[in-house]
Design a protein around this motif. Structure first.
Motif, PDB file in Angstrom:
ATOM      1  N   ALA A  25      81.918  39.485  29.004  1.00 21.11           N
ATOM      2  CA  ALA A  25      80.509  39.191  28.755  1.00 21.11           C
ATOM      3  C   ALA A  25      80.094  39.651  27.358  1.00 21.11           C
ATOM      4  CB  ALA A  25      79.636  39.862  29.817  1.00 21.11           C
ATOM      5  N   ALA A  26      80.510  40.851  26.979  1.00 20.64           N
ATOM      6  CA  ALA A  26      80.174  41.380  25.655  1.00 20.64           C
ATOM      7  C   ALA A  26      80.812  40.543  24.553  1.00 20.64           C
ATOM      8  CB  ALA A  26      80.621  42.835  25.541  1.00 20.64           C
ATOM      9  N   PHE A  27      82.049  40.106  24.786  1.00 26.98           N
ATOM     10  CA  PHE A  27      82.745  39.273  23.801  1.00 26.98           C
ATOM     11  C   PHE A  27      82.037  37.935  23.612  1.00 26.98           C
ATOM     12  CE2 PHE A  27      85.933  35.965  22.923  1.00 26.98           C
ATOM     13  CZ  PHE A  27      86.390  36.401  21.687  1.00 26.98           C
ATOM     14  N   GLN A  28      81.641  37.333  24.723  1.00 22.66           N
ATOM     15  CA  GLN A  28      80.940  36.045  24.643  1.00 22.66           C
ATOM     16  C   GLN A  28      79.610  36.191  23.904  1.00 22.66           C
ATOM     17  OE1 GLN A  28      82.045  32.988  25.542  1.00 22.66           O
ATOM     18  NE2 GLN A  28      83.997  33.983  25.995  1.00 22.66           N
ATOM     19  N   ASN A  70      73.872  44.619  20.090  1.00 19.43           N
ATOM     20  CA  ASN A  70      74.216  45.399  21.281  1.00 19.43           C
ATOM     21  C   ASN A  70      75.578  45.050  21.884  1.00 19.43           C
ATOM     22  OD1 ASN A  70      71.739  46.673  21.072  1.00 19.43           O
ATOM     23  ND2 ASN A  70      70.746  45.381  22.603  1.00 19.43           N
ATOM     24  N   PRO A  71      75.989  43.755  21.868  1.00 24.16           N
ATOM     25  CA  PRO A  71      77.277  43.425  22.483  1.00 24.16           C
ATOM     26  C   PRO A  71      78.462  44.182  21.902  1.00 24.16           C
ATOM     27  CG  PRO A  71      76.014  41.427  22.100  1.00 24.16           C
ATOM     28  CD  PRO A  71      75.266  42.535  21.439  1.00 24.16           C
ATOM     29  N   LEU A  72      78.350  44.618  20.661  1.00 25.33           N
ATOM     30  CA  LEU A  72      79.448  45.374  20.061  1.00 25.33           C
ATOM     31  C   LEU A  72      79.672  46.693  20.797  1.00 25.33           C
ATOM     32  CD1 LEU A  72      78.816  44.782  16.246  1.00 25.33           C
ATOM     33  CD2 LEU A  72      80.512  43.691  17.737  1.00 25.33           C
ATOM     34  N   ILE A  73      78.614  47.232  21.379  1.00 22.60           N
ATOM     35  CA  ILE A  73      78.754  48.452  22.189  1.00 22.60           C
ATOM     36  C   ILE A  73      79.635  48.162  23.396  1.00 22.60           C
ATOM     37  CG2 ILE A  73      77.540  50.206  23.529  1.00 22.60           C
ATOM     38  CD1 ILE A  73      75.085  49.697  21.810  1.00 22.60           C
ATOM     39  N   GLY A  74      79.380  46.999  24.021  1.00 22.42           N
ATOM     40  CA  GLY A  74      80.170  46.626  25.184  1.00 22.42           C
ATOM     41  C   GLY A  74      81.616  46.325  24.854  1.00 22.42           C
TER      42      GLY A  74
END
Length: 203
Positions: A25-28, A70-74
């Motif tokens: 999900a974070a990558f997408q 934020n996705p980079l955190i994931g």
């Protein structure tokens, strides 16, 4: 300083499954952010309707709270969860302070996504599909980790306390379902017909 044996197979498997789903999900979301930066007019695959979309979330200040998406955190954080899951399956022994740090990291993730849910529903009035997948794995991961910290002796060395937490593990799926139900109710309160949107997506 006591190291605890952590060979709890079910918990280890969950950490691996959750980390893979959360990382995807974070990558997408990261890829979608790159696409929108390259072409602001691009129609992202996660944009289903005015309510179910990720563009509004990614372009908002809430989407980059710490100065970067934020996705980079994931993308980075879920890798730590994956490694922990493999270590648990392997029966690696960790000291209490290490488990405590891991628990703090999971607690931060839970508080962060709880805040993001509120912002998404009540400030942006959207549901980001990939964010939704993140909610689905972070909440059970938080609940199972709290129970794991109790039963592996991180909270207390008393055997009775550890056994009590051990019995709670069987209730974490139900607790997760209740949490998801609360999210649906919050979406309705915010004016987002979440169930209707999901139905239209599956139709």
């Amino acid at each position: 300083m006591t190291a605890q044996r952590t060979r709890h197979i079910g918990y280890g498997i969950w950490l691996i499954v959750a980390s893979l789903a959360g990382w995807w999900a974070a990558f997408q979301l990261t890829m979608d952010k790159f696409i929108s930066l390259e072409n602001p007019d691009a129609v992202l695959s996660c944009n289903v309707s005015i309510f179910v979309q990720c563009t509004k979330n990614l372009d908002s200040w809430q989407g980059a709270v710490f100065g970067f998406p934020n996705p980079l955190i994931g993308v980075t954080g879920w890798m730590a969860v994956l490694v922990m899951g493999v270590a648990v399956l392997a029966g690696v022994r960790f000291p209490r302070w290490f488990w405590a740090l891991f628990g703090l990291g999971i607690a931060f993730a839970f508080v962060f996504i709880a805040w993001l849910i509120g912002q998404s529903f009540f400030a942006l009035h959207t549901l980001c599909p990939w964010c939704g997948l993140t909610y689905l794995v972070v909440i059970p991961t938080f609940l199972t980790t709290v129970v794991e910290l109790g039963r592996n002796g991180t909270f207390s060395k008393k055997r009775s306390v550890q056994q009590a937490f051990g019995r709670l593990m069987a209730w974490t799926p139900l607790a997760s379902i209740v949490a998801f139900a609360i999210i649906v109710v919050l979406a309705q309160i915010a004016g987002i017909d979440l169930l209707g949107e999901v139905g239209r997506m599956l139709a």
